[in-house]
Each structure stands twice: as structure tokens, then as C-alpha cells.
Design a protein around this motif. Structure first.
Motif, short mmCIF file in Angstrom:
data_model
loop_
_atom_site.label_atom_id
_atom_site.label_comp_id
_atom_site.label_asym_id
_atom_site.label_seq_id
_atom_site.Cartn_x
_atom_site.Cartn_y
_atom_site.Cartn_z
N SER A 149 -2.78 -22.02 -8.81
CA SER A 149 -3.38 -21.12 -7.83
C SER A 149 -2.71 -19.75 -7.93
O SER A 149 -1.63 -19.61 -8.49
N CYS A 150 -3.37 -18.73 -7.34
CA CYS A 150 -2.88 -17.37 -7.56
C CYS A 150 -3.20 -16.46 -6.38
O CYS A 150 -4.30 -16.50 -5.83
N LEU A 151 -2.25 -15.64 -6.01
CA LEU A 151 -2.45 -14.51 -5.11
C LEU A 151 -2.41 -13.26 -5.94
O LEU A 151 -1.44 -13.00 -6.66
N VAL A 152 -3.48 -12.46 -5.88
CA VAL A 152 -3.51 -11.20 -6.63
C VAL A 152 -3.75 -10.07 -5.63
O VAL A 152 -4.71 -10.08 -4.87
N ASN A 153 -2.84 -9.12 -5.60
CA ASN A 153 -2.89 -8.01 -4.66
C ASN A 153 -3.36 -6.73 -5.36
O ASN A 153 -2.95 -6.44 -6.48
N THR A 154 -4.20 -5.97 -4.67
CA THR A 154 -4.56 -4.66 -5.20
C THR A 154 -3.48 -3.67 -4.81
O THR A 154 -3.34 -3.30 -3.65
N CYS A 155 -2.69 -3.28 -5.80
CA CYS A 155 -1.67 -2.25 -5.60
C CYS A 155 -2.27 -0.94 -6.11
O CYS A 155 -3.45 -0.67 -5.88
N SER A 156 -1.51 -0.11 -6.77
CA SER A 156 -2.01 1.19 -7.21
C SER A 156 -0.95 1.87 -8.06
O SER A 156 0.24 1.54 -7.97
N ALA A 157 -1.38 2.84 -8.85
CA ALA A 157 -0.42 3.71 -9.51
C ALA A 157 0.43 4.44 -8.47
O ALA A 157 1.55 4.87 -8.77
N ALA A 158 -0.10 4.56 -7.24
CA ALA A 158 0.66 5.17 -6.15
C ALA A 158 1.84 4.30 -5.73
O ALA A 158 2.69 4.76 -4.95
N GLY A 159 1.92 3.09 -6.24
CA GLY A 159 3.07 2.23 -5.98
C GLY A 159 4.13 2.33 -7.06
O GLY A 159 5.10 1.56 -7.05
N LEU A 160 3.96 3.29 -7.99
CA LEU A 160 4.91 3.46 -9.09
C LEU A 160 5.84 4.65 -8.88
O LEU A 160 7.01 4.60 -9.25
N TYR A 161 5.30 5.73 -8.31
CA TYR A 161 6.11 6.91 -8.03
C TYR A 161 5.42 7.71 -6.94
O TYR A 161 4.21 7.93 -7.00
N GLY A 162 6.19 8.15 -5.95
CA GLY A 162 5.62 8.89 -4.83
C GLY A 162 5.09 10.25 -5.23
O GLY A 162 5.62 10.90 -6.13
N GLN A 163 4.00 10.67 -4.55
CA GLN A 163 3.37 11.95 -4.86
C GLN A 163 3.15 12.75 -3.58
O GLN A 163 2.89 12.18 -2.52
N ALA A 164 3.22 14.06 -3.70
CA ALA A 164 2.93 14.93 -2.57
C ALA A 164 1.49 14.74 -2.12
O ALA A 164 0.60 14.52 -2.94
N GLY A 165 1.27 14.81 -0.82
CA GLY A 165 -0.06 14.62 -0.29
C GLY A 165 -0.49 13.17 -0.22
O GLY A 165 -1.64 12.89 0.13
N MET A 166 0.41 12.25 -0.55
CA MET A 166 0.06 10.82 -0.56
C MET A 166 1.15 9.97 0.08
O MET A 166 1.28 8.78 -0.22
N THR A 167 1.94 10.56 0.95
CA THR A 167 3.13 9.89 1.48
C THR A 167 2.82 8.53 2.08
O THR A 167 3.44 7.51 1.73
N VAL A 168 1.86 8.48 3.01
CA VAL A 168 1.58 7.22 3.70
C VAL A 168 0.90 6.23 2.77
O VAL A 168 1.22 5.04 2.77
N TYR A 169 -0.04 6.72 1.96
CA TYR A 169 -0.71 5.84 1.00
C TYR A 169 0.29 5.25 0.01
O TYR A 169 0.27 4.05 -0.27
N CYS A 170 1.16 6.10 -0.52
CA CYS A 170 2.20 5.60 -1.44
C CYS A 170 3.09 4.58 -0.75
O CYS A 170 3.44 3.55 -1.35
N ALA A 171 3.46 4.84 0.49
CA ALA A 171 4.31 3.90 1.22
C ALA A 171 3.62 2.54 1.32
O ALA A 171 4.26 1.49 1.13
N SER A 172 2.31 2.56 1.59
CA SER A 172 1.60 1.29 1.71
C SER A 172 1.56 0.55 0.37
O SER A 172 1.73 -0.67 0.32
N LYS A 173 1.38 1.28 -0.72
CA LYS A 173 1.27 0.63 -2.02
C LYS A 173 2.63 0.24 -2.60
O LYS A 173 2.73 -0.76 -3.32
#
Length: 271
Positions: free
Chosen positions: A133-157
Motif C-alpha cells: 500500500s502507498c501514501l503519495v503526497n502532492t508536494c512541490s518544487a516550492a518544498g525544495l527552496y523558499g522563494q520571495a512572494g511564496m512564503t506561506v505556500y512554501c511553508a506548507s509544501k
């Protein structure tokens, strides 16, 4: 015992969730669509063979709705849930000082709490279907390095990435695989909206202005398929995501400088 596998996909009413549903359906899986958008789920279901899918209204912010959706899907799919795609999410961009508390709380509730609630609620079902069985989560490139204008979104990812890594270790003894998919920007209906309440520019236009590519949603869906059937922990999708992954690991000073340059030129993808 049923001789096919089943997957519940949150955010199944559009975008990535719809493409993932189509890919797993082609692979012979029974597909559960979970979303707050009933019309969207019906549209997705119309693209799937009759009798191979079910729809479940779910607000991922509500643990009680998670319990209900999983119970109903367990009955609909034949009594074994082989995978959960924790995919539901919302974008949020803009300078932190310009965001409302309501926007911040909603984003974290859906993108982060929703993933935690889903993993917790699905655990007994995935354990019963293990091994395999498997759990697969949708993460993002925003979960690799923080970017300006994406603080909260990056934090979530970044949080989704941490959940994936933690449960990969925690659930290994139970025979449950845990993985995530890290796409860059995908041209889905979500990008047609503005980044936050005070911005009138579509996110899609900001991404294009920053010179970043859009990854086809079909490529993301294929990566979900490989993630569930493979053994990688993190699965990046698209040129931008792969470049960020490499730079964050080997050239952190370069990606920091590049990110600052984009911000200074006003080319924040979601700013």
C-alpha cells in the motif's frame, strides 16, 4: 478478495487530481474522487469507464469528513484501499505583509493540515492493505527552496515534504510506502486566479513573466504512477523542479542569489 487495486484521490475534481484519476484508471485501478466540488467530480468521472470510480464529497480541513469519505470509499472499492493521493491544495502568493490572516489560515489548513488529517485517517486502511500500500503526497518544487512572494505556500509544501520523510520512516515497519511528487508550475485552473486578494494578475501570467516553464499535467500524472509503483521518496517533475533540486543540494549560494535577483526585478512567480 478483489483482484484490482484502488486509490482515493483528493482534489479529484480538476487539474492534477483529474489527470491522476485518468492515469490510474488506464492502469486498471478503481478510482475514488474526493473533492468539495461535486460538479468537478462528475466531469472527471465522465472521463472514466463506467463502474470504475466513485465520488466522495470531502473538505480536507475536516477530520470527520475524512473518516466518512474513507469509510464510504472502502465500501465502494471492494474492501481494500491500496493508495491515498493526498493531492488537494490551493495556491497563495504575495508578500507576507500583504496577505490576510484568513488567506494564511486557509492555505495552511488545506495544504498542510489536510495532508496530516488524510494520512492519519487513512493509516488503518493502508496498514490493512500492506505490504504494497502507498501514501503519495502532492508536494512541490516550492518544498525544495523558499522563494520571495511564496512564503506561506512554501511553508506548507516544506511541511508536506517533512510529513513524507517522517512517515516514510514511521510506517516502514507496517509495510506502507510513503512518497511525494514535486512538480513545478502546472497549467491548471488554479493558475487562472490571482495570487492573493490584493493582486489582479493571474498567477499564470506571473509565471510566464518570470521565464519559468509549465509542466504538462499528464507528465505529473505519469510521475504519480511511477511514484506509487517505484521506490523513490521524492519525485520531482519538470525542468524547473529538477534544477531547483540540484541547486538546493549542491549550489545553495547560487539558488539564493538567483532567487534574490528575480525578486529584485519584480519577477516573483506568485508575488
Amino acid at each position: 478478495m478483489k483482484d484490482y487495486k484502488s486509490i482515493l484521490i483528493t482534489g479529484g475534481g480538476s487539474g492534477i487530481g483529474r489527470a491522476v484519476a485518468q492515469r490510474f484508471s488506464r492502469g486498471g485501478w478503481f478510482v475514488g474522487l474526493a473533492d468539495i466540488n461535486e460538479a468537478g467530480m462528475a466531469e472527471t468521472g465522465a472521463l472514466l469507464p463506467e463502474g470504475t470510480w466513485s465520488a466522495h464529497v470531502l473538505d480536507v480541513r475536516d477530520p470527520a469528513q475524512w473518516d466518512s469519505a474513507l469509510k464510504d470509499f472502502h465500501a465502494a472499492c471492494g474492501g481494500r484501499i491500496d493508495a491515498l493521493a493526498n493531492n488537494a491544495g490551493v495556491p497563495l502568493g504575495g508578500d507576507l505583509a500583504d496577505l490576510t490572516i484568513e488567506e494564511i489560515d486557509r492555505t495552511l489548513a488545506i495544504n498542510l493540515n489536510g495532508v496530516i488529517y488524510g494520512a492519519r485517517a487513512a493509516y488503518p486502511y493502508l496498514k490493512a492493505a500492506a505490504p504494497g500500500s502507498c501514501l503519495v503526497n502532492t508536494c512541490s518544487a516550492a518544498g525544495l527552496y523558499g522563494q520571495a512572494g511564496m512564503t506561506v505556500y512554501c511553508a506548507s509544501k516544506f511541511g508536506v515534504r517533512a510529513i513524507t520523510e517522517s512517515l516514510d520512516v514511521e510506517w516502514a515497519a507496517d509495510g506502507i510506502r510513503v512518497t511525494d511528487v514535486m512538480p513545478s508550475f502546472i497549467d491548471t485552473p488554479l493558475l487562472a486566479q490571482s495570487s492573493h486578494h490584493g493582486d489582479n494578475t493571474q498567477i499564470r501570467d506571473r509565471v510566464a513573466a518570470a521565464g519559468l516553464e509549465f509542466t504538462p499535467v499528464e507528465e505529473v500524472a505519469e510521475t504519480f504512477w511511477r511514484a506509487v509503483h517505484g521506490d523513490k521518496l521524492h519525485n520531482t517533475v519538470g525542468k524547473t523542479a529538477k534544477k531547483i533540486e540540484t541547486a538546493a543540494r549542491w549550489l545553495p549560494s547560487y539558488i539564493r542569489s538567483k532567487s534574490r535577483d528575480l525578486a529584485e526585478r519584480g519577477l516573483k512567480p506568485m508575488g
